[in-house]
Motif scaffolding. Structure first.
Motif, PDB file in Angstrom:
ATOM      1  N   ILE A 175      -8.534   6.416  -3.796  1.00 20.48           N
ATOM      2  CA  ILE A 175      -8.435   7.837  -4.109  1.00 20.48           C
ATOM      3  C   ILE A 175      -7.829   8.593  -2.926  1.00 20.48           C
ATOM      4  N   ASP A 176      -8.159   8.166  -1.716  1.00 17.28           N
ATOM      5  CA  ASP A 176      -7.631   8.783  -0.509  1.00 17.28           C
ATOM      6  C   ASP A 176      -6.114   8.621  -0.413  1.00 17.28           C
ATOM      7  N   TYR A 177      -5.620   7.477  -0.858  1.00 18.93           N
ATOM      8  CA  TYR A 177      -4.184   7.172  -0.814  1.00 18.93           C
ATOM      9  C   TYR A 177      -3.712   6.843  -2.230  1.00 18.93           C
ATOM     10  N   PRO A 178      -3.538   7.865  -3.061  1.00 18.93           N
ATOM     11  CA  PRO A 178      -3.208   7.617  -4.474  1.00 18.93           C
ATOM     12  C   PRO A 178      -1.779   7.142  -4.656  1.00 18.93           C
ATOM     13  N   LEU A 179      -1.561   6.504  -5.796  1.00 21.14           N
ATOM     14  CA  LEU A 179      -0.202   6.230  -6.253  1.00 21.14           C
ATOM     15  C   LEU A 179       0.303   7.444  -7.016  1.00 21.14           C
ATOM     16  N   VAL A 180       1.590   7.709  -6.906  1.00 24.35           N
ATOM     17  CA  VAL A 180       2.188   8.771  -7.707  1.00 24.35           C
ATOM     18  C   VAL A 180       3.255   8.156  -8.598  1.00 24.35           C
ATOM     19  N   ALA A 181       3.458   8.756  -9.747  1.00 24.95           N
ATOM     20  CA  ALA A 181       4.338   8.162 -10.755  1.00 24.95           C
ATOM     21  C   ALA A 181       5.316   9.193 -11.299  1.00 24.95           C
ATOM     22  N   ARG A 182       6.328   8.667 -11.955  1.00 22.57           N
ATOM     23  CA  ARG A 182       7.320   9.479 -12.645  1.00 22.57           C
ATOM     24  C   ARG A 182       7.433   8.980 -14.076  1.00 22.57           C
ATOM     25  N   ILE A 183       7.576   9.891 -15.022  1.00 21.18           N
ATOM     26  CA  ILE A 183       7.744   9.492 -16.411  1.00 21.18           C
ATOM     27  C   ILE A 183       9.173   9.022 -16.627  1.00 21.18           C
ATOM     28  N   GLY A 185      -8.423  -4.489   1.514  1.00 24.64           N
ATOM     29  CA  GLY A 185      -7.355  -5.233   0.857  1.00 24.64           C
ATOM     30  C   GLY A 185      -7.217  -4.887  -0.609  1.00 24.64           C
ATOM     31  N   TYR A 186      -8.268  -4.303  -1.203  1.00 24.18           N
ATOM     32  CA  TYR A 186      -8.187  -3.849  -2.591  1.00 24.18           C
ATOM     33  C   TYR A 186      -7.367  -2.571  -2.728  1.00 24.18           C
ATOM     34  N   VAL A 187      -7.165  -1.875  -1.618  1.00 21.86           N
ATOM     35  CA  VAL A 187      -6.460  -0.587  -1.665  1.00 21.86           C
ATOM     36  C   VAL A 187      -4.983  -0.866  -1.914  1.00 21.86           C
ATOM     37  N   ARG A 188      -4.468  -0.288  -2.966  1.00 22.45           N
ATOM     38  CA  ARG A 188      -3.124  -0.642  -3.441  1.00 22.45           C
ATOM     39  C   ARG A 188      -2.026  -0.329  -2.428  1.00 22.45           C
ATOM     40  N   ARG A 189      -2.262   0.637  -1.567  1.00 20.90           N
ATOM     41  CA  ARG A 189      -1.221   1.027  -0.623  1.00 20.90           C
ATOM     42  C   ARG A 189      -1.468   0.498   0.787  1.00 20.90           C
ATOM     43  N   ASN A 218       4.389   6.130  -2.248  1.00 19.98           N
ATOM     44  CA  ASN A 218       3.824   4.825  -2.597  1.00 19.98           C
ATOM     45  C   ASN A 218       4.098   3.749  -1.553  1.00 19.98           C
ATOM     46  N   ALA A 219       4.628   4.145  -0.397  1.00 24.88           N
ATOM     47  CA  ALA A 219       4.922   3.165   0.642  1.00 24.88           C
ATOM     48  C   ALA A 219       3.636   2.495   1.117  1.00 24.88           C
ATOM     49  N   LYS A 220       3.716   1.203   1.405  1.00 23.71           N
ATOM     50  CA  LYS A 220       2.578   0.459   1.936  1.00 23.71           C
ATOM     51  C   LYS A 220       2.337   0.837   3.395  1.00 23.71           C
TER      52      LYS A 220
END
Length: 283
Positions: A187-195, A79-83, A24-26
């Motif tokens: 989609i190209d640079y997705p966020l990943v998460a942990r529960i 700029g809309y791309v979260r990462r 998730n690094a920018k």
């Protein structure tokens, strides 16, 4: 496109212990030049076009005056791309911290004018056709990582692009272009998460879970995630999609409550068995 699939696959096989730290690094992104060449037509071509337009009640008009607006829309979309952290490379030259550079070509900017009849009244309506090719490159080596063409226009079936003025039609087209580019690279640079914790359960189904992404990561209510189990076969890492999540409520900087929209039973089983999971954004 191949490099895009490789990027996503690399994110999917990353171990959960490294997700929040690295994936998730920018990334520092700079947008440099987008080339545009105005189409020069001969007088004969122009006459033929006018005759064709008259027969079809349609007029095609090139709009070179909107080149800067198209480039500004590309910067805004990235700029809309979260990462991504995006800068205008023509205003501020890329620095050693820059990781990706985008350049490319504005292939065309045109408006299409047609006569429409409604309630026995004929009126002109317009829509825009815009095409941009973006090249994504490594900033340190200039290596080409990906090229993608983004196009908007009537062919996509987007009736909302129509408007009663050419200016508004261009605005509608640029808005559609921004959404298309932003979605592609998210989609190209997705966020990943942990529960973090389980939420509501019902019998053998997991109805809700809390994940470790929140307002800090630019997530929003309605953002979707795919959930995979990670395993090994013959020493090779495998993944299997078992569920989908949707953010229902952002609880804080790094916490969101998600509804399990599909695979609730499989997800509960995986959590009960303490299986290794990978959770990846899809929007």
């Amino acid at each position: 496109m191949i490099s895009r699939l490789i990027t996503i696959a690399a994110a999917l096989i990353m171990s959960t212990s490294l997700m929040a730290q690295n994936v998730n690094a920018k990334l520092n992104v700079s947008v440099t030049k987008l080339n545009y060449t105005e189409k020069n037509k001969s007088k004969t071509d122009g006459i033929l076009d006018v005759l064709a337009d008259a027969m079809n009640d349609q007029t095609v008009t090139e709009q070179p005056g909107y080149v800067d607006a198209v480039r500004a829309s590309v910067i805004q979309a990235l700029g809309y791309v979260r990462r991504f952290t995006v800068s205008d490379g023509l205003q501020v030259p890329p620095t050693p911290e820059t990781q990706l550079i985008f350049d490319g070509t504005i292939n065309y900017i045109t408006t299409i004018t047609e006569w429409h009849t409604k309630d026995k009244n004929r009126r002109q309506e317009h829509y825009a056709k815009i095409s941009v090719t973006l090249h994504k490159k490594r900033a340190d080596t200039g290596e080409l990582l990906d090229s993608e063409v983004f196009e908007v226009g009537r062919s996509g079936g987007s009736s909302y692009l129509w408007d009663n003025t050419r200016e508004n039609a261009i605005k509608n087209g640029l808005s559609s272009l921004r959404r298309q580019i932003g979605r592609y690279y998210n989609i190209d640079y997705p966020l990943v998460a942990r529960i973090l914790e389980r939420g509501a359960e019902k019998k053998d189904k997991q109805k809700e879970v809390y994940i470790d992404l929140g307002s800090t990561h630019g997530v929003y209510e309605g953002l979707h995630f795919d959930v995979y189990t990670i395993g090994k076969i013959g020493g090779k890492e495998t993944r299997k999609q078992i569920a989908r999540l949707k953010i229902n409520e952002i609880e804080g900087d790094e916490v969101s409550l998600c509804k399990v929209t599909s695979g609730a039973k499989d997800l509960k089983t995986a959590l009960d068995e303490q299986r290794e999971l990978l959770i990846v954004s899809t929007d």
